[in-house]
Design a protein around this motif. Structure first.
Motif, PDB file in Angstrom:
ATOM      1  N   LEU A 189      41.198  34.748  49.011  1.00  0.00           N
ATOM      2  CA  LEU A 189      40.680  35.917  48.287  1.00  0.00           C
ATOM      3  C   LEU A 189      39.291  36.321  48.753  1.00  0.00           C
ATOM      4  O   LEU A 189      38.837  37.434  48.458  1.00  0.00           O
ATOM      5  N   ASN A 190      38.624  35.445  49.503  1.00  0.00           N
ATOM      6  CA  ASN A 190      37.318  35.820  50.062  1.00  0.00           C
ATOM      7  C   ASN A 190      37.460  36.929  51.092  1.00  0.00           C
ATOM      8  O   ASN A 190      36.480  37.600  51.433  1.00  0.00           O
ATOM      9  N   ALA A 191      38.678  37.129  51.580  1.00  0.00           N
ATOM     10  CA  ALA A 191      38.916  38.179  52.577  1.00  0.00           C
ATOM     11  C   ALA A 191      39.007  39.560  51.945  1.00  0.00           C
ATOM     12  O   ALA A 191      39.157  40.561  52.670  1.00  0.00           O
ATOM     13  N   TYR A 192      38.903  39.620  50.604  1.00  0.00           N
ATOM     14  CA  TYR A 192      39.015  40.891  49.890  1.00  0.00           C
ATOM     15  C   TYR A 192      37.684  41.186  49.183  1.00  0.00           C
ATOM     16  O   TYR A 192      37.458  40.732  48.065  1.00  0.00           O
ATOM     17  N   PRO A 193      36.789  41.915  49.868  1.00  0.00           N
ATOM     18  CA  PRO A 193      35.467  42.193  49.284  1.00  0.00           C
ATOM     19  C   PRO A 193      35.588  42.861  47.915  1.00  0.00           C
ATOM     20  O   PRO A 193      36.369  43.796  47.734  1.00  0.00           O
ATOM     21  N   GLY A 194      34.848  42.330  46.967  1.00  0.00           N
ATOM     22  CA  GLY A 194      34.854  42.899  45.634  1.00  0.00           C
ATOM     23  C   GLY A 194      35.821  42.240  44.682  1.00  0.00           C
ATOM     24  O   GLY A 194      35.790  42.518  43.476  1.00  0.00           O
ATOM     25  N   PHE A 195      36.717  41.364  45.192  1.00  0.00           N
ATOM     26  CA  PHE A 195      37.657  40.709  44.285  1.00  0.00           C
ATOM     27  C   PHE A 195      36.899  39.960  43.198  1.00  0.00           C
ATOM     28  O   PHE A 195      37.232  40.037  42.012  1.00  0.00           O
ATOM     29  N   PHE A 196      35.880  39.219  43.612  1.00  0.00           N
ATOM     30  CA  PHE A 196      35.037  38.504  42.653  1.00  0.00           C
ATOM     31  C   PHE A 196      33.784  39.334  42.387  1.00  0.00           C
ATOM     32  O   PHE A 196      32.895  39.420  43.218  1.00  0.00           O
ATOM     33  N   ASP A 197      33.744  39.958  41.233  1.00  0.00           N
ATOM     34  CA  ASP A 197      32.631  40.837  40.853  1.00  0.00           C
ATOM     35  C   ASP A 197      31.575  40.011  40.134  1.00  0.00           C
ATOM     36  O   ASP A 197      31.800  39.493  39.036  1.00  0.00           O
ATOM     37  N   LYS A 198      30.425  39.866  40.740  1.00  0.00           N
ATOM     38  CA  LYS A 198      29.379  39.031  40.167  1.00  0.00           C
ATOM     39  C   LYS A 198      28.741  39.640  38.916  1.00  0.00           C
ATOM     40  O   LYS A 198      28.076  38.951  38.151  1.00  0.00           O
ATOM     41  N   GLU A 199      28.931  40.945  38.707  1.00  0.00           N
ATOM     42  CA  GLU A 199      28.305  41.613  37.562  1.00  0.00           C
ATOM     43  C   GLU A 199      29.333  42.055  36.519  1.00  0.00           C
ATOM     44  O   GLU A 199      29.108  42.998  35.764  1.00  0.00           O
ATOM     45  N   HIS A 200      30.463  41.374  36.464  1.00  0.00           N
ATOM     46  CA  HIS A 200      31.547  41.765  35.558  1.00  0.00           C
ATOM     47  C   HIS A 200      31.123  41.789  34.100  1.00  0.00           C
ATOM     48  O   HIS A 200      31.578  42.614  33.317  1.00  0.00           O
ATOM     49  N   ALA A 201      30.240  40.860  33.691  1.00  0.00           N
ATOM     50  CA  ALA A 201      29.858  40.759  32.278  1.00  0.00           C
ATOM     51  C   ALA A 201      29.002  41.933  31.826  1.00  0.00           C
ATOM     52  O   ALA A 201      28.908  42.213  30.628  1.00  0.00           O
ATOM     53  N   LEU A 202      28.390  42.642  32.756  1.00  0.00           N
ATOM     54  CA  LEU A 202      27.488  43.732  32.396  1.00  0.00           C
ATOM     55  C   LEU A 202      28.220  44.832  31.641  1.00  0.00           C
ATOM     56  O   LEU A 202      27.668  45.434  30.725  1.00  0.00           O
ATOM     57  N   ILE A 203      29.462  45.109  32.015  1.00  0.00           N
ATOM     58  CA  ILE A 203      30.221  46.189  31.363  1.00  0.00           C
ATOM     59  C   ILE A 203      30.400  45.905  29.883  1.00  0.00           C
ATOM     60  O   ILE A 203      30.128  46.759  29.028  1.00  0.00           O
ATOM     61  N   ALA A 204      30.862  44.711  29.559  1.00  0.00           N
ATOM     62  CA  ALA A 204      31.081  44.356  28.158  1.00  0.00           C
ATOM     63  C   ALA A 204      29.764  44.329  27.379  1.00  0.00           C
ATOM     64  O   ALA A 204      29.700  44.770  26.226  1.00  0.00           O
ATOM     65  N   LYS A 205      28.721  43.832  27.992  1.00  0.00           N
ATOM     66  CA  LYS A 205      27.427  43.763  27.313  1.00  0.00           C
ATOM     67  C   LYS A 205      26.895  45.161  26.993  1.00  0.00           C
ATOM     68  O   LYS A 205      26.316  45.387  25.925  1.00  0.00           O
ATOM     69  N   TYR A 206      27.094  46.086  27.916  1.00  0.00           N
ATOM     70  CA  TYR A 206      26.621  47.453  27.678  1.00  0.00           C
ATOM     71  C   TYR A 206      27.453  48.134  26.599  1.00  0.00           C
ATOM     72  O   TYR A 206      26.921  48.837  25.737  1.00  0.00           O
ATOM     73  N   SER A 261      37.098  46.033  42.628  1.00  0.00           N
ATOM     74  CA  SER A 261      37.794  44.794  42.284  1.00  0.00           C
ATOM     75  C   SER A 261      39.264  45.052  41.989  1.00  0.00           C
ATOM     76  O   SER A 261      40.144  44.284  42.402  1.00  0.00           O
ATOM     77  N   ARG A 262      39.547  46.119  41.258  1.00  0.00           N
ATOM     78  CA  ARG A 262      40.939  46.453  40.944  1.00  0.00           C
ATOM     79  C   ARG A 262      41.734  46.747  42.208  1.00  0.00           C
ATOM     80  O   ARG A 262      42.889  46.324  42.343  1.00  0.00           O
ATOM     81  N   ALA A 263      41.119  47.468  43.130  1.00  0.00           N
ATOM     82  CA  ALA A 263      41.795  47.788  44.384  1.00  0.00           C
ATOM     83  C   ALA A 263      42.060  46.515  45.193  1.00  0.00           C
ATOM     84  O   ALA A 263      43.120  46.363  45.813  1.00  0.00           O
ATOM     85  N   ALA A 264      41.106  45.594  45.183  1.00  0.00           N
ATOM     86  CA  ALA A 264      41.267  44.326  45.907  1.00  0.00           C
ATOM     87  C   ALA A 264      42.412  43.509  45.318  1.00  0.00           C
ATOM     88  O   ALA A 264      43.176  42.869  46.058  1.00  0.00           O
ATOM     89  N   TYR A 265      42.551  43.534  43.984  1.00  0.00           N
ATOM     90  CA  TYR A 265      43.636  42.806  43.321  1.00  0.00           C
ATOM     91  C   TYR A 265      44.983  43.329  43.787  1.00  0.00           C
ATOM     92  O   TYR A 265      45.889  42.561  44.150  1.00  0.00           O
ATOM     93  N   SER A 266      45.128  44.631  43.790  1.00  0.00           N
ATOM     94  CA  SER A 266      46.384  45.237  44.211  1.00  0.00           C
ATOM     95  C   SER A 266      46.666  44.964  45.687  1.00  0.00           C
ATOM     96  O   SER A 266      47.804  44.662  46.075  1.00  0.00           O
ATOM     97  N   GLN A 267      45.622  45.035  46.499  1.00  0.00           N
ATOM     98  CA  GLN A 267      45.795  44.881  47.936  1.00  0.00           C
ATOM     99  C   GLN A 267      46.228  43.471  48.321  1.00  0.00           C
ATOM    100  O   GLN A 267      47.089  43.282  49.181  1.00  0.00           O
TER     101      GLN A 267
END
Length: 469
Positions: free
Chosen positions: A286-303, A362-368
């Motif tokens: 999965l490291n071959a798919y940039p953006g799969f692991f979003d380091k700032e994912h928690a920011l959306i819920a916090k906002y 990230s969503r696009a990377a998941y599908s890809q």
């Protein structure tokens, strides 16, 4: 006691239709089981009289109807952040305990239309902000396999009650793993549906774009039944759309790293069982798919929390302010984060908008990644560790290191939550410490019924686990 072992939802339905016992007798059995398992503190609200009255109505309908509703007389626990107009919806926090919602949540309306009986309100991590379920307001929820350990969260009461066999099924909510984590740690099956699959509203929120209700049950067939009802589908058979062998992508270089040794052992045994059953396994990095692991994912819920909570307060006519709710939070871990994220300007709008763009990647990377491997789903350990000891703070020992409980248990469930794809967990086996290990599957968005069909075959290959006594 009706049976030596607790029944699944499907087994209980068949027994009620055969008139092996009445709905009232089944409710009495639930009450007895709850008394014996009271130490897990699975219910935040449990009303025996209300339960028996619902069961009696179901018995009367069973006698009249030649074609009973699909859940008639079946008791289901409802997480305490899902609105019930006839019972408090406390969200595990003090401020909401004083009020009743004006109406049932849309997902609950679906269950009630199908004839379900509300067993009670399942305990939870305060305001759903955590995974330990060490709630200082409603009390700590305990794992039925080991009362000294966490059940997972935030739907810990839902997972513990199903895992203990007190109820055949429960509803939870999932923002970053809060259905799948407790299901995995308590030896149950749990589904996070595709974001938006179930009717929204009527849930004490964290994030408008990430929260979703999800079912927890004792079998994949039970999940299939509940998913169809919650989604408003006609109850079609759950069947695969392809006759080729199931093909699963195994992300060994990422989601299989840093596992507790016993989790790794149980999962390796599970994969061998799947291979013997004809499942095709293909490695994926999965490291071959940039953006799969979003380091700032928690920011959306916090906002989104501050705005989502205010919208919930307004929609339900509660005479509460956001400040009052936050000021009465009893759990230190929840209070710390809630006080910060409700400060005006704590997270800038520009940062939030940037996080939304990264989530699209990230969503696009998941599908890809699924497309590139021609895989039906990703397969990985639901959690990297078995249930830890109940912590006083957000800290545990994992592989000899002191780590955060929340970050450790959400590590593998977070990517799918961020992408909004369907994810399911089922028991992979039991570790040498007697605790369950969960096997997780994530599929492409919208492939919920296909994922359930695949998981049913995988459940058959893995077999059943031993249950807590």
């Amino acid at each position: 006691m009706l049976t030596a072992a607790p029944l699944s939802l499907s087994e209980a339905r068949a027994a009620l239709l055969r008139r092996d016992f009445s709905c009232v007798e089944y409710a009495c059995d639930l009450i007895e089981r709850q008394a014996r398992w009271r130490h897990i503190n699975g219910f935040a609200h449990f009303n025996e009289e209300h339960l028996l009255a619902q069961a009696a109505r179901s018995d009367r309908e069973l006698k009249r109807s030649a074609d009973p509703r699909r859940l008639l007389g079946l008791p289901i626990a409802i997480k305490d952040n899902i609105n019930t107009a006839f019972m408090p919806t406390g969200g595990g926090t003090a401020a909401f305990e004083r009020v009743l919602p004006p109406q049932n949540a849309p997902v609950l309306v679906q269950l009630l239309k199908a004839g379900a009986v509300v067993a009670g309100k399942a305990n939870m991590h305060e305001l759903a902000f955590g995974v330990s379920n060490n709630n200082r307001v409603t009390g700590t929820v305990r794992n039925p396999f080991d009362l000294a350990r966490i059940p997972g969260g935030s739907s810990g009461g839902s997972g513990a009650l199903v895992g203990a066999g007190v109820v055949p099924a429960a509803l939870g909510t999932d923002t970053g793993g809060s259905v799948r984590i407790p299901a995995a740690l308590c030896g149950a099956v749990g589904l996070r549906p595709t974001q938006g699959r179930y009717l929204p509203g009527g849930v004490i929120p964290i994030s408008t774009t990430r929260d979703t209700v999800g079912p927890i049950a004792r079998s994949v067939d039970d999940i299939a039944l509940l998913d169809a009802i919650l989604a408003g589908d006609t109850l079609q058979a759950v069947e695969r759309q392809s006759d080729r062998p199931i093909r699963l992508a195994v992300p060994r270089s990422t989601l299989w790293q840093g596992l507790e040794p016993e989790v790794e052992r149980v999962m390796d045994v599970a994969l061998e069982k799947l291979k013997r059953a004809g499942v095709e396994l293909v490695d994926i990095d999965l490291n071959a798919y940039p953006g799969f692991f979003d380091k700032e994912h928690a920011l959306i819920a916090k906002y989104e929390f501050r705005f989502a909570m205010q919208e919930y307060i307004d929609a339900n006519g509660h005479a509460l302010t956001l400040e009052e709710i936050v000021s009465e939070i009893g759990s230190p871990d929840v209070a710390e984060i809630a006080r910060y994220i409700t400060l005006p300007g704590a997270i800038s709008e520009s940062s939030y908008l940037d996080a939304l763009k990264k989530r699209d990647i990230s969503r696009a990377a998941y599908s890809q990644c699924l497309h590139d491997t021609s895989a039906d789903a990703l397969v990985f350990p639901t959690t990297v560790a078995t249930a830890c000891l109940i912590p006083a703070v957000d800290s545990m020992i994992h592989n000899g290191q002191n780590v955060g409980v929340f970050a450790t248990f959400t590590r593998n469930t977070e990517p799918g939550s961020n992408a909004g794809v369907p994810g399911i967990t089922l028991p992979a086996g039991i570790a040498s410490n007697g605790l369950p290990v969960g096997l997780a599957l994530d599929a492409a968005a919208g492939m919920d019924r296909e994922l359930i069909a695949i998981t049913r075959d995988i459940e058959t290959a893995l077999g059943q686990i031993s249950r807590p006594q």
